[in-house]
Design a protein around this motif. Structure first.
Motif, PDB file in Angstrom:
ATOM      1  N   ALA A   1      -3.229   0.566  -6.203  1.00  0.00           N
ATOM      2  CA  ALA A   1      -3.589  -0.693  -5.531  1.00  0.00           C
ATOM      3  C   ALA A   1      -2.688  -0.909  -4.320  1.00  0.00           C
ATOM      4  CB  ALA A   1      -3.483  -1.867  -6.500  1.00  0.00           C
ATOM      5  N   TYR A   2      -1.392  -0.632  -4.496  1.00  0.00           N
ATOM      6  CA  TYR A   2      -0.446  -0.769  -3.386  1.00  0.00           C
ATOM      7  C   TYR A   2      -0.801   0.189  -2.255  1.00  0.00           C
ATOM      8  CZ  TYR A   2       3.851  -0.313  -0.703  1.00  0.00           C
ATOM      9  OH  TYR A   2       4.760  -0.254   0.321  1.00  0.00           O
ATOM     10  N   LEU A   3      -1.073   1.443  -2.588  1.00  0.00           N
ATOM     11  CA  LEU A   3      -1.407   2.439  -1.563  1.00  0.00           C
ATOM     12  C   LEU A   3      -2.697   2.088  -0.834  1.00  0.00           C
ATOM     13  CD1 LEU A   3      -0.412   5.736  -3.384  1.00  0.00           C
ATOM     14  CD2 LEU A   3       0.793   4.607  -1.497  1.00  0.00           C
ATOM     15  N   ASP A   4      -3.686   1.574  -1.553  1.00  0.00           N
ATOM     16  CA  ASP A   4      -4.936   1.149  -0.914  1.00  0.00           C
ATOM     17  C   ASP A   4      -4.670   0.019   0.073  1.00  0.00           C
ATOM     18  OD1 ASP A   4      -6.406   3.028  -2.277  1.00  0.00           O
ATOM     19  OD2 ASP A   4      -7.143   1.618  -3.798  1.00  0.00           O
ATOM     20  N   GLY A   5      -3.822  -0.925  -0.316  1.00  0.00           N
ATOM     21  CA  GLY A   5      -3.479  -2.031   0.577  1.00  0.00           C
ATOM     22  C   GLY A   5      -2.723  -1.549   1.794  1.00  0.00           C
ATOM     23  N   MET A   6      -1.770  -0.652   1.589  1.00  0.00           N
ATOM     24  CA  MET A   6      -1.002  -0.112   2.708  1.00  0.00           C
ATOM     25  C   MET A   6      -1.906   0.681   3.645  1.00  0.00           C
ATOM     26  SD  MET A   6       1.990  -1.199   2.834  1.00  0.00           S
ATOM     27  CE  MET A   6       2.545  -0.146   4.151  1.00  0.00           C
ATOM     28  N   ARG A   7      -2.823   1.448   3.087  1.00  0.00           N
ATOM     29  CA  ARG A   7      -3.751   2.224   3.915  1.00  0.00           C
ATOM     30  C   ARG A   7      -4.571   1.279   4.797  1.00  0.00           C
ATOM     31  NH1 ARG A   7      -4.250   6.371   0.623  1.00  0.00           N
ATOM     32  NH2 ARG A   7      -5.232   5.143  -0.973  1.00  0.00           N
ATOM     33  N   GLU A   8      -5.016   0.167   4.222  1.00  0.00           N
ATOM     34  CA  GLU A   8      -5.806  -0.807   4.986  1.00  0.00           C
ATOM     35  C   GLU A   8      -4.970  -1.434   6.096  1.00  0.00           C
ATOM     36  OE1 GLU A   8      -8.200  -4.946   4.145  1.00  0.00           O
ATOM     37  OE2 GLU A   8      -8.036  -3.491   2.532  1.00  0.00           O
ATOM     38  N   ILE A   9      -3.752  -1.820   5.772  1.00  0.00           N
ATOM     39  CA  ILE A   9      -2.874  -2.443   6.772  1.00  0.00           C
ATOM     40  C   ILE A   9      -2.525  -1.446   7.877  1.00  0.00           C
ATOM     41  CG2 ILE A   9      -0.535  -3.343   7.127  1.00  0.00           C
ATOM     42  CD1 ILE A   9      -0.837  -4.618   4.295  1.00  0.00           C
ATOM     43  N   LEU A  10      -2.134  -0.232   7.490  1.00  0.00           N
ATOM     44  CA  LEU A  10      -1.767   0.771   8.490  1.00  0.00           C
ATOM     45  C   LEU A  10      -2.959   1.164   9.351  1.00  0.00           C
ATOM     46  CD1 LEU A  10       0.646   3.029   6.442  1.00  0.00           C
ATOM     47  CD2 LEU A  10       1.232   1.572   8.380  1.00  0.00           C
ATOM     48  N   SER A  11      -4.145   1.195   8.767  1.00  0.00           N
ATOM     49  CA  SER A  11      -5.347   1.496   9.555  1.00  0.00           C
ATOM     50  C   SER A  11      -5.568   0.435  10.621  1.00  0.00           C
ATOM     51  CB  SER A  11      -6.578   1.586   8.647  1.00  0.00           C
ATOM     52  OG  SER A  11      -6.477   2.694   7.796  1.00  0.00           O
TER      53      SER A  11
END
Length: 120
Positions: free
Chosen positions: A21-31
């Motif tokens: 869940a954390y990685l998915d959120g970070m991926r969205e933010i970094l994108s």
């Protein structure tokens, strides 16, 4: 977040779900950060002499083509060029975002492996 993932994690699967869940959120933010940065840089002209030469050559070829077209052909060429530019722009943005994410992932892996890098 606490209602979905209680503070005491008893199993590795709960920890893995939280990490995903954390990685998915970070991926969205970094994108989003990468896409915004791409828009800032998009209009800048490259200083690479090979790219500048290729750009000059293509501009010259396009000007030669434009001067030989009649009005109907000129309009059709404009539609084609607009569609191709839109496609290329989307592909460039996607490549930039993917590269940004891969760079972030690389830095994080170096940190995990003791590579000594820190993010500022």
């Amino acid at each position: 977040m606490g209602k979905h993932f209680p503070k005491k994690r008893e199993t590795l699967s709960e920890y893995a779900a939280l990490e995903n869940a954390y990685l998915d959120g970070m991926r969205e933010i970094l994108s989003e950060v990468a896409a915004r940065r791409h828009l800032e840089l998009w209009g800048m002209r490259s200083n690479n002499p090979h790219i500048r030469k290729a750009n000059d050559d293509s501009s010259y070829a396009i000007e030669c083509l434009h001067s030989s077209l009649n009005e109907n052909q000129h309009e059709l060429y404009g539609f084609m060029e607009e569609a191709m530019n839109a496609e290329q722009g989307l592909e460039e943005e996607e490549a930039f975002v993917v590269g940004f994410l891969e760079g972030y992932r690389f830095i994080k892996e170096l940190q995990r492996s003791g590579g000594g890098l820190t993010l500022v």
